[in-house]
Design a protein around this motif. Structure first.
Motif, PDB file in Angstrom:
ATOM      1  N   ASP A 135       0.831  -1.197   0.000  1.00 30.86           N
ATOM      2  CA  ASP A 135       0.000   0.000   0.000  1.00 30.86           C
ATOM      3  C   ASP A 135       0.868   1.252   0.000  1.00 30.86           C
ATOM      4  O   ASP A 135       2.047   1.225   0.388  1.00 30.86           O
ATOM      5  N   THR A 136       0.262   2.364  -0.379  1.00 29.00           N
ATOM      6  CA  THR A 136       1.024   3.610  -0.438  1.00 29.00           C
ATOM      7  C   THR A 136       1.387   4.142   0.938  1.00 29.00           C
ATOM      8  O   THR A 136       2.217   5.056   1.038  1.00 29.00           O
ATOM      9  N   ASP A 137       0.796   3.596   2.010  1.00 29.21           N
ATOM     10  CA  ASP A 137       1.200   4.031   3.350  1.00 29.21           C
ATOM     11  C   ASP A 137       2.265   3.120   3.933  1.00 29.21           C
ATOM     12  O   ASP A 137       2.444   3.056   5.150  1.00 29.21           O
ATOM     13  N   THR A 138       2.988   2.421   3.057  1.00 28.04           N
ATOM     14  CA  THR A 138       4.189   1.702   3.478  1.00 28.04           C
ATOM     15  C   THR A 138       5.413   2.516   3.096  1.00 28.04           C
ATOM     16  O   THR A 138       5.381   3.306   2.148  1.00 28.04           O
ATOM     17  N   VAL A 139       6.488   2.292   3.820  1.00 25.54           N
ATOM     18  CA  VAL A 139       7.768   2.935   3.514  1.00 25.54           C
ATOM     19  C   VAL A 139       8.850   1.861   3.576  1.00 25.54           C
ATOM     20  O   VAL A 139       8.980   1.149   4.582  1.00 25.54           O
ATOM     21  N   TRP A 140       9.610   1.763   2.499  1.00 24.35           N
ATOM     22  CA  TRP A 140      10.683   0.763   2.421  1.00 24.35           C
ATOM     23  C   TRP A 140      11.984   1.366   2.931  1.00 24.35           C
ATOM     24  O   TRP A 140      12.364   2.460   2.527  1.00 24.35           O
ATOM     25  N   LEU A 141      12.669   0.618   3.790  1.00 18.86           N
ATOM     26  CA  LEU A 141      13.927   1.067   4.356  1.00 18.86           C
ATOM     27  C   LEU A 141      15.122   0.333   3.767  1.00 18.86           C
ATOM     28  O   LEU A 141      16.228   0.864   3.741  1.00 18.86           O
ATOM     29  N   ARG A 142      14.913  -0.915   3.351  1.00 22.04           N
ATOM     30  CA  ARG A 142      15.989  -1.670   2.703  1.00 22.04           C
ATOM     31  C   ARG A 142      15.376  -2.729   1.797  1.00 22.04           C
ATOM     32  O   ARG A 142      14.212  -3.098   1.940  1.00 22.04           O
TER      33      ARG A 142
END
Length: 744
Positions: free
Chosen positions: A194-201
């Motif tokens: 979803d667009t309210d996820t944020v990828w860190l690695r």
């Protein structure tokens, strides 16, 4: 639907067929401009520019891409697609090792853009499926690779407000992923978030090391310890993906990955069919819940039970009548919002998650933005937000973020603000003329305050957790009001302190057992999100500029701000000589006192006006005494009172004491709000929680009367002294086996 993709030559050479002369011209131009380009990039890096250095897909040749776009703009021959920014072209799905996908419409473009920036940061090929033309236009203007996916009128609305549209959207999303896999057989893996996820690695090694699994999905499990132990009959809710437990799955479809196998495709096909089958629109339960995409998949994969694949590969399970090999993604690495933002497990244990999903939050987009900002995961703020000055005139902006200029507040503090702005001066050359960032922070002494109140009111014992939480929140609201009034008067932006809570927030009254959600790994007190204290949508609607706790530790904040801090000590009483001149101060410090009014406050702080940050140290509640006796003081007090009431609205309370659509008037417990400034200053005293007068009026519907007997309910422990010790027990974590008689 086949997704049209740019051929490999287009990605490498811009899809430009103008011949050797054109390519030679491009090469010459690039060699000539290379030193200047490198210097510009160095300057961008030096000021920690927030904009991603390239919106172009990973693997695209920047030199030829830029040259092609420029040439196309001057009428050079070439393909039609070369007239568009190259980054808007879709990735080559015939050669991509994997693809990340998200979906959105124009109403949520800001979230989608933040998601895209995080994916760009890990170097992954990605694609956004746009539900409306507005989203496509936004993608084009920001050079993001999008493709149009439509399912009829109304696709630019808020899907959550229209269940039929939300259900149909789920079907469209699933079929889109299915067709990606079916029509691109060499594409091995699609990761949907979803667009309210944020990828860190990047997660590729994780998926590669678990080659037996065909389908991966996140969960709403709240305990990493339960997943570590992986035991049968663990008795914890939301962690039914561990075999041998009767709760069923709690899978979250906001993050899943599907390999290009027949079993995974068949599962996607069955999932989509459920969402367009009218006979499966409502669940067969007493509440007849609507079956959205998430509940549909959980119901589907629950069919036939859950068994481990093997003794060696026990974390991969066989589900859906034995047809699919599934692996639930661990919450430590693929964190939901409660694990990340409330329990803060990855940070507590020093483990960097791969991705965070902003679930388990409050206040919609405002709440998601706030939590992501607080953890440095919101990539949409311009450099000015952090006190940086861009290297050239910039149009970077964020629709819902301030540009870094100070919140002027009411005009009473205008003189000091003007002096501070003048002291900051103007940047020279090509830099923008922006106001210098001036901030006010303050110490949150709520733990010491609550401990002192506990010793006074419960000598020899402990205060119930809910009462601690109510008292602590009332303290923090009073401190916030006084600090915000001071910041506005000084023309400074307030840095919020880190809130502290003794009770979690949950919609179900089961929270009244131990003030924590069952099946979690945290203790009390805990550092809680700002939305536990304030309704953030009201804060944004009021136009209040603020920064989150930890803002000064953000790497984007320049050193000249981080290191320019002056202390303002709050003394229990007025000093004999509070108005010191700069040459009389030892370091950068000043002293204020409870009840200090605007004229004295401005005079005391005048020697410190050049400091980027003023930090209040001491007991903040009750220190601000108002605006003095000037002609505009009453109006200023009224304005501040109206502002703070508009922020609190009707939502600054503890919830929830009841369930369902009954007994709504007994559902919440309002915190003690500050006395209006218009009523005049008086020393702040710790409020006392009283026995609710409605204890015996709560109905038996949904078991609401029984909830009044749970340990943390004031109707219980205030009338039954034997429950006080149980209600005060904050020891240990709350992930032990459930007992029906617990807390009674």
């Amino acid at each position: 639907m086949r997704v049209r993709t740019a051929p490999r030559s287009a990605l490498g050479g811009g899809g430009f067929g103008g011949g050797n002369a054109t390519m030679g011209f491009c090469a010459g131009v690039m060699l000539t401009l290379l030193p200047a380009v490198l210097l510009w990039l160095h300057n961008q890096h030096s000021i920690a520019f927030l904009e991603t250095q390239s919106h172009v897909l990973p693997g695209t040749d920047l030199a030829t891409a830029g040259c092609t776009t420029h040439a196309a703009g001057h009428g050079a021959a070439g393909s039609t697609s070369s007239t568009l920014p190259l980054a808007t072209r879709l990735p080559d799905l015939h050669t991509a090792p994997a693809l990340m996908v998200s979906f959105g419409n124009a109403a949520y473009f800001e979230l989608a853009h933040n998601w895209a920036k995080s994916v760009q940061g890990i170097g992954a090929p990605f694609l956004i499926a746009a539900f409306d033309e507005g989203m496509m236009e936004q993608c084009l203007s920001h050079s993001l690779p999008c493709t149009k996916v439509s399912f009829g009128e109304g696709s630019n609305t808020n899907f959550r407000g229209d269940f039929a549209a939300f259900r149909l959207m789920g079907a469209v999303k699933v079929r889109f992923v299915l067709e990606l896999l079916e029509q691109h057989p060499t594409l091995p893996l699609v990761v949907v978030s979803d667009t309210d996820t944020v990828w860190l690695r990047e997660p590729w090694d994780y998926f590669a090391d678990r080659s037996s699994a065909e389908f991966f999905i996140s969960t709403d499990c709240l305990s990493h310890q339960v997943e570590e132990e992986w035991k049968e009959m663990h008795g914890q809710p939301r962690c039914g993906h561990v075999p041998g437990n009767g709760d069923g799955h709690a899978l979250n479809t906001g993050l899943f990955a599907a390999r290009n196998t027949e079993a995974a495709r068949a599962t996607l096909r069955a999932w989509a069919d459920m969402l367009v089958d009218p006979s499966q629109e409502r669940a067969d339960d007493p509440e007849h819940r609507g079956v959205d995409d998430q509940l549909a998949l959980n119901n589907l994969l629950d069919l036939g039970g859950t068994t481990p694949l093997s003794n060696e590969d026990f974390r991969t399970t066989v589900v859906y009548h034995g047809r699919l090999k599934l692996q639930a993604l661990p919450v430590m690495l693929f964190a939901n919002g409660h694990v990340a933002f409330v329990q803060r497990i990855p940070w507590r244990l020093g483990i960097a998650p791969m991705v965070i999903h902003a679930t388990f939050q409050r206040y919609g987009l405002a709440g998601k933005r706030s939590r992501l900002r607080a953890f440095g995961l919101w990539h949409m703020d311009p450099p000015e937000y952090y006190g940086l000055v861009p290297a050239s005139p910039s149009s970077h902006s964020s629709r819902n973020s301030d540009s870094g200029g100070n919140d002027t507040g009411n005009s009473s503090g205008g003189g000091l603000q003007a002096a501070a702005a003048a002291a900051g001066g103007r940047r020279q050359g090509m830099r923008n003329s922006v106001p210098p960032l001036r901030l006010l922070s303050y110490e949150n002494s709520v733990r010491q305050f609550v401990d002192a109140a506990e010793a006074e009111r419960y000598p020899g014992s402990n205060m119930p957790l809910l009462e601690k939480n109510w008292l602590g929140m009332s303290y923090q609201l009073q401190a916030l009001r006084d600090a915000l009034a001071t910041a506005r008067m000084l023309g400074r932006i307030l840095i919020m302190p880190q809130p502290v809570c003794w009770c979690d927030y949950d919609e179900h009254p089961h929270i009244l057992y131990r003030c924590r959600i069952k099946g979690t790994d945290y203790g009390v007190p805990f550092e809680c999100p700002l939305d536990f204290l304030l309704p953030l949508d009201n804060l944004d609607a009021a136009g209040v500029q603020y920064r989150h706790a930890g803002f000064l530790q953000h790497p984007q904040v320049p050193a000249h701000i981080r290191h320019s801090i002056s202390l303002v000590d709050i003394s229990p009483r007025r000093p004999e000589n509070p108005f010191l001149q700069p040459n009389q101060l030892v370091g950068h410090a000043a002293t204020v006192w409870p009840g200090i009014e605007q004229p004295d406050l401005l005079r005391v702080l005048d020697p410190l006006q050049s400091a980027a940050v003023l930090h209040l140290r001491g007991d903040v509640p009750g220190f601000f005494g108002g605006y003095g006796g000037s002609a505009g003081s009453v109006a200023a007090a009224q304005e501040m009172d109206r502002l703070f009431l508009s922020i609190l609205g009707q939502e600054s309370f503890f919830c929830c004491f009841t369930w369902g659509d009954a007994d709504d008037e007994y559902r919440s417990l309002k915190y003690e709000w500050p006395v209006p400034l218009e009523d005049g200053w008086q020393p702040w005293k710790a409020p006392k929680l009283r026995l609710p007068e409605w204890c015996d009026r709560v109905s038996s519907q949904y078991g609401n009367a029984n909830f009044t007997r749970l340990p943390q309910h004031p109707c219980a422990y205030m009338r039954n002294a034997s429950l006080v010790a149980i209600a005060a027990d904050g020891s240990g974590q709350y992930n032990r086996p459930w007992r029906m008689d617990e807390g009674r």
